[in-house]
Design a protein around this motif. Structure first.
Motif, PDB file in Angstrom:
ATOM      1  N   UNK A 114      44.245  58.294  88.359  1.00 23.36           N
ATOM      2  CA  UNK A 114      44.168  58.848  89.717  1.00 23.36           C
ATOM      3  C   UNK A 114      44.809  60.224  89.769  1.00 23.36           C
ATOM      4  N   UNK A 115      45.969  60.350  89.137  1.00 19.21           N
ATOM      5  CA  UNK A 115      46.658  61.644  89.144  1.00 19.21           C
ATOM      6  C   UNK A 115      45.883  62.718  88.399  1.00 19.21           C
ATOM      7  N   UNK A 116      45.132  62.301  87.397  1.00 13.91           N
ATOM      8  CA  UNK A 116      44.371  63.272  86.599  1.00 13.91           C
ATOM      9  C   UNK A 116      43.017  63.586  87.218  1.00 13.91           C
ATOM     10  N   UNK A 117      42.652  62.887  88.288  1.00 14.23           N
ATOM     11  CA  UNK A 117      41.346  63.075  88.906  1.00 14.23           C
ATOM     12  C   UNK A 117      41.317  64.339  89.756  1.00 14.23           C
ATOM     13  N   UNK A 226      47.330  55.235  96.147  1.00 15.58           N
ATOM     14  CA  UNK A 226      47.912  54.768  94.887  1.00 15.58           C
ATOM     15  C   UNK A 226      46.877  53.916  94.168  1.00 15.58           C
ATOM     16  N   UNK A 227      47.295  53.334  93.024  1.00 16.89           N
ATOM     17  CA  UNK A 227      46.376  52.541  92.214  1.00 16.89           C
ATOM     18  C   UNK A 227      45.898  51.293  92.943  1.00 16.89           C
ATOM     19  N   UNK A 228      46.767  50.722  93.789  1.00 18.50           N
ATOM     20  CA  UNK A 228      46.406  49.501  94.518  1.00 18.50           C
ATOM     21  C   UNK A 228      45.186  49.719  95.413  1.00 18.50           C
ATOM     22  N   UNK A 229      45.038  50.927  95.935  1.00 15.32           N
ATOM     23  CA  UNK A 229      43.901  51.227  96.811  1.00 15.32           C
ATOM     24  C   UNK A 229      42.589  51.077  96.054  1.00 15.32           C
TER      25      UNK A 229
END
Length: 522
Positions: A114-117, A226-229
């Motif tokens: 997600x952060x690298x997207x 976050x990743x949970x989403x």
């Protein structure tokens, strides 16, 4: 205890040092006596060095060896500690059964993606939920279930693209995070390959275990909090796939979130409705053919929703089954129906459908008997309807439950006959009192010769086995005349009356039988 262990370790070091010193001294003495160190002795004399100095050098060398040994042991202890820490970290981040990443490691991987997207998604989450896993566990035991989970994990790992991560995140739930290479078509091919691979039989103790998979897909975007989403979005898509029939894949759309929230609201309202008695039994007449004489009723649930109005079972029964509310709902309906039927003529029967989930309850017959005793309704006035889905899950458990109910005097009907894949097998293996022909056949018997032949075959099969038949969904006189001619015993449908509340059915059963017959024929 810590101080004592520390002291013991110091004594061990001192002992090692003294041993090495004694060995050095002994070597020096022996070497001097046998002139082993003759050259060295000459060097000492030439340079006016004393033997005591050389002895000191030997002892110093021994101390150096002690220090070196201690350093090596300390280095080994540090390496072992690091290895133990690494193993503990690996255990904490991997599933013990399958060896795949666990939920914690998976979410870390998704978060990193997600952060690298950037502006466009570059990775996707695939959530895999196994279908028909519980029957495997129930029928063959947890060892078989574990074998299935390990086999599924191995198959998923074999399909995992480069730079992907596979994880087991729950009991029978797996998840993958994969790079978005090849676009949506590549994701679709991967999902289809996973479904096909998991559906292949798994051999265990000479048994071919079969499960399926439903997959939800969600793209990882930079806008996700976050990743949970992302995982939640994949879960919503997977749930939609379950609703659409299982064994498929669905891609997340924002409308799914809205639908899930609406369903959650309806589920909450359903729980309250069951507790507050807002769901009540309605009764649809069942008549003998061709006379149209009233012989009983089928109990059907209706929900008097405070804002949505009167809701049919299609709006809430599936939710009740999925949330485990179906048993409480059914027993409440049965209790009320038995109370209502006590005031009707004793020849009238009531029929109630029992869900597959309830049929897996070993105490089903005892629960029904308790309700009959509580309400005072004779067991021979109750007919329990079951579908083939209940039989497929565990045939032996079904046999035991059916026998228990019939020993009480309760009649058993096989509902929706003709829609299952193994009806003849179940007729051979189990004892029923009645077959109910599904409305999908009855609707078209006057318009399709093939359907008419099938219904005729069912009626003749039932008669040959000593069973009676009820045709559901009769809505036209033409259908009624044809069924009567073929020998169908009973019928129900809107031709004779729609499901009605207690007040209306009470009025119907209280009038003269001849008038009832005329009214049903009107």
């Amino acid at each position: 205890m810590a101080e004592k262990r520390g002291g013991s370790w110091g004594e061990g070091e001192l002992y090692d040092a003294l041993c090495l010193l004694m060995i050095g001294v002994c070597c020096w003495i022996i070497g001097a006596q046998f002139h082993v160190f003759a050259a060295l002795h000459g060097f000492i004399l030439a340079h006016d060095l004393s033997n005591q100095l050389m002895l000191g050098l030997v002892m110093g060398f021994a101390m150096m060896v002690v220090s070196l040994r201690k350093s090596l042991k300390l280095r080994q202890a540090m390496l072992e500690r690091d290895a133990t820490t690494a193993r503990a970290e690996s255990i904490a981040r991997h599933d013990a059964l399958t060896g795949l990443a666990n939920r914690r490691l998976f979410l870390e991987a998704v978060e990193a993606r997600r952060r690298a997207t950037g502006a466009e998604p570059s990775s996707a989450v695939l959530l895999v939920d196994l279908d028909r896993f519980k029957p495997v566990n129930d029928l063959y035991g947890h060892a078989a279930g574990n074998a299935v989970l390990c086999a599924v994990a191995e198959r998923l790992a074999g399909l995992l693209p480069a730079r992907g991560v596979a994880a087991r995140i729950g009991g029978d739930e797996f998840a993958l995070v994969v790079p978005l290479e090849g676009g949506s078509e590549a994701l679709a091919r991967l999902a289809q390959a996973m479904i096909g691979s998991i559906a292949a039989p798994i051999l265990w103790n000479d048994n071919a275990l079969k499960v399926g998979a439903t997959i939800g897909i969600a793209l990882i975007t930079h806008d996700d909090a976050d990743a949970e989403v992302a995982l939640h979005a994949a879960d919503l898509a997977m749930y939609q796939g379950k609703k659409d029939g299982r064994g498929n894949y669905r891609v997340f759309k924002s409308a799914m979130d809205v639908e899930l929230k609406a369903r959650a609201q309806l589920e909450s309202e359903l729980r309250a409705a069951i507790m507050n008695g807002e769901i009540e039994p309605f009764y649809q007449p069942v008549v003998s053919l061709p006379e149209r004489t009233l012989i009983g009723v089928e109990v059907l649930a209706r929900w008097r929703h405070p804002t949505r109005g009167l809701l049919a079972p299609a709006r809430f029964i599936t939710i009740a089954e999925e949330t485990g509310l179906i048993a409480d709902l059914s027993y409440r309906l049965l209790r009320q129906a038995c109370r209502d039927a006590r005031d009707w003529p004793v020849h009238l029967q009531i029929a109630l459908n029992i869900s597959p989930q309830q049929f897996q309850d070993a105490g089903l017959s005892e629960r029904i008997l308790a309700i009959l005793n509580e309400t005072g309704l004779a067991p021979n006035r109750l007919e329990v309807e079951i579908t083939e889905t209940a039989l497929v899950q565990d045939l032996e458990a079904a046999r035991t439950t059916l026998t228990s109910l019939q020993n009480l005097g309760v009649r058993i009907a096989l509902d929706d006959f003709g829609t299952g894949y193994s009806s003849l097998y179940h007729l051979r293996e189990l004892k029923f009192d009645k077959l109910k022909i599904d409305r999908s056949y009855v609707d078209t018997i006057t318009m399709s010769d093939e359907r008419a032949k099938l219904v005729d075959a069912i009626i003749k099969l039932s008669a040959s086995l000593g069973l009676v038949t009820t045709a559901e969904g009769i809505e036209t006189d033409a259908s009624l005349d044809w069924l009567s001619t073929q020998g169908c015993d009973f019928g129900q449908g809107y031709l004779f009356g729609a499901p009605m509340p207690k007040s209306e059915i009470d009025t119907l059963v209280s009038i003269d039988p001849a008038v009832i017959k005329a009214r049903l024929a009107a």
